[in-house]
Design an enzyme around this catalytic site. Structure first.
Site, PDB file in Angstrom:
ATOM      1  N   GLU A 105     108.325-105.687 -12.878  1.00 16.52           N
ATOM      2  CA  GLU A 105     109.646-105.628 -12.221  1.00 16.52           C
ATOM      3  C   GLU A 105     110.262-104.307 -12.687  1.00 16.52           C
ATOM      4  OE1 GLU A 105     113.405-105.360 -11.968  1.00 16.52           O
ATOM      5  OE2 GLU A 105     113.354-107.178 -13.212  1.00 16.52           O
TER       6      GLU A 105
ATOM      7  N   CYS B 246     119.454-103.267 -12.467  1.00 16.53           N
ATOM      8  CA  CYS B 246     118.306-103.229 -11.556  1.00 16.53           C
ATOM      9  C   CYS B 246     118.562-103.585 -10.126  1.00 16.53           C
ATOM     10  CB  CYS B 246     116.950-103.385 -11.994  1.00 16.53           C
ATOM     11  SG  CYS B 246     116.980-105.321 -12.316  1.00 16.53           S
TER      12      CYS B 246
END
Length: 502
Positions: A248, A282
């Site tokens: 990720e 993010c």
């Protein structure tokens, strides 16, 4: 952890390893000292985790749930204590740290409550040709999972792997960011306190070399969160031993504002998504594409809200410092590039960068090939772009190598636009809401990575499917034998033509 207990651990660690310090980015104060685990130490932790994993697996889902529930209750009881550690190492406001931990606890509860339903053995149809078989599939733990965590959400993000891996029956060796080792230490110690009889959650600390050693230490899977460049190195290291990985990475998330959107709600979401946690999210909003018909009103609403925000280290600050000092230069460069290339600074500008803090920056009309549009900024900045229609907005939103999250504000076309976006998650008429829903998978595409944490997909990410068939009775036509009568295969072919050829 008490300061005395923590100090004793550090004294022991210092005797065996070189150490490094964790720093409060608001003040530069040293808040902890931690060992730099070398390859041998990492291998020892993985070996210890593997030895403990078998008994953890044998507990079954209900047994593990009892232990994990004890840990969850301890986390709830001492939430304020852990929040203080998060604040000290990241600099984020206390309320933001507490909100992060609320999500940690909710996800842990979901993982333990749903692991059995998602992963237990279940029957599947064997089909007509194999009707004499009972067919089942179940999801078994990998063994030992290595988790490499980030610093921006040092509890919530890695716990999306840790909680789900533990609930699935794995042991976990956790390498937190070198900027937030104290958070990792607190989590591991609290688990040991709640579940002393099963040492399946273990810690290694250090820099990139420690993370690289974890990839090579015999773990059965690695879950990584961090930059795309580092993610590629993790993949390359794991590939040497065919260790599966979950990656990720970052994002350059877009928010689309349609002409029928609730502009006040959209502006509030844009500012929160861009500025909360000092923009170090993010899945935060970095780009906005707003319909020309409402662009002026929307930009004013955003500007009015952003201009009121103030960073700082004091309790009343809206957001904290830039946690990683090197990121300040990237933020400054993106602002400079956008303005030099014709972008219009509506709020803040070049002078907003005052390390370790960055004041809110809103820039409009930036060229689409500028760094502020194409690269992850990871600061309290927002680019607002005017578009002719939402089709152009979708095209721009998708014109990126990243594909993590996205946001849409539209009364009539929200779901339609969401489906057209190349991203792992989309929030319609809200921002970042998907991260707070434990049942939803979380992850991206492209340079944002692959694999999923959270939800049923997240549980299965940390378990290997095993398919089993068992013969119930003999069948008259068995083509899988050298003793089959002549003409058996021909009969089976005729049968499949009748059944499947229509």
């Amino acid at each position: 952890m008490t300061q005395t207990a923590r100090g004793n651990v550090e004294e022991i660690a210092s005797a065996r390893f070189e150490t490094f310090q964790s720093i409060d980015p608001r003040t530069g104060e040293v808040v902890g000292e931690h060992p730099i685990h070398d390859a041998e130490a990492v291998e020892n932790e993985v070996a210890a985790a593997r030895e403990a994993q078998s008994a953890w697996d044998e507990l079954g889902f209900s047994g593990r749930r009892q232990h994990l529930d004890r840990w969850r209750k301890l986390l709830v009881k001492r939430l304020d204590e852990l929040a203080g550690v998060v604040c000290a190492e990241t600099g984020k406001p206390l309320e933001d740290a507490k909100l992060e931990l609320v999500l940690v606890i909710d996800h842990l509860a979901w993982a333990t409550s749903n692991a059995e339903k998602v992963l237990k053995r279940r029957k599947v149809s064997p089909g007509v040709l194999m009707s004499n078989q009972t067919a089942t599939v179940e999801y078994l733990p990998y063994g030992v999972v290595g988790v490499i965590g980030p610093w921006n959400y040092p509890a919530f993000t890695p716990m999306g792997s840790i909680a789900y891996a533990l609930a699935a029956g794995n042991a976990v060796v956790f390498k937190p960011s070198e900027l937030t080792p104290g958070v990792g230490e607190w989590l591991v110690k609290s688990f040991a306190e709640a579940v002393p009889e099963h040492p399946v959650f273990r810690l290694v600390t250090g820099f990139g070399q420690t993370g690289a050693a974890l990839c090579q230490a015999g773990v059965n899977k690695v879950a990584f969160t961090g930059s795309t460049a580092t993610g590629k190195r993790v993949m390359a290291s794991c590939a040497e031993n065919l260790v599966p990985v979950l990656v990720e990475c970052g994002g350059k998330d877009a928010l689309i504002v349609d002409s029928d959107a609730d502009l006040a709600a959209a502006a509030d979401a844009a500012v929160w998504g861009a500025m909360s946690n000092a923009g170090q999210t993010c899945i935060g909003v970095e780009r906005v594409y707003v319909h020309d018909a409402v662009a002026d009103r929307f930009l004013k609403m955003v500007s009015d809200r952003a201009a009121k925000l103030r960073p700082g280290g004091e309790p009343g600050a809206d957001f904290g410092p830039i946690t990683m000092a090197s990121q300040v230069n990237i933020i400054r460069d993106h602002i400079d590039d956008a303005i030099k290339r014709g972008g219009r600074a509506v709020v803040g500008g070049r002078d907003s960068v005052r390390p370790p803090f960055v004041e809110p920056v809103v820039i409009a009309d930036v060229p689409e090939d500028s760094n502020a549009i194409t690269e992850e900024t990871f600061g309290p900045t927002l680019v607002v772009q005017r578009v002719r229609d939402v089709d152009e907005a979708v095209a721009h939103a998708n014109a990126t190598k990243y594909g993590l999250g996205a946001t849409v504000f539209s009364r009539a076309r929200g779901m339609e636009l969401a489906r057209r976006l190349r991203s792992g998650m989309v929030a319609v008429n809200s921002v970042i809401a998907f991260a707070g829903v434990p049942a939803l998978p979380f992850g991206g595409v492209g340079d944002s990575g692959f694999g999923r944490i959270h939800g049923a997909d997240g549980l299965r990410e940390f378990a290997r499917p095993q398919s089993v068939t068992r013969t119930k009775f003999k069948i008259p036509l068995n083509p899988m034998s050298f003793a089959r009568p002549k003409g058996t295969v021909g009969t089976v072919v005729k049968l499949i033509k009748v059944m499947r050829g229509r």
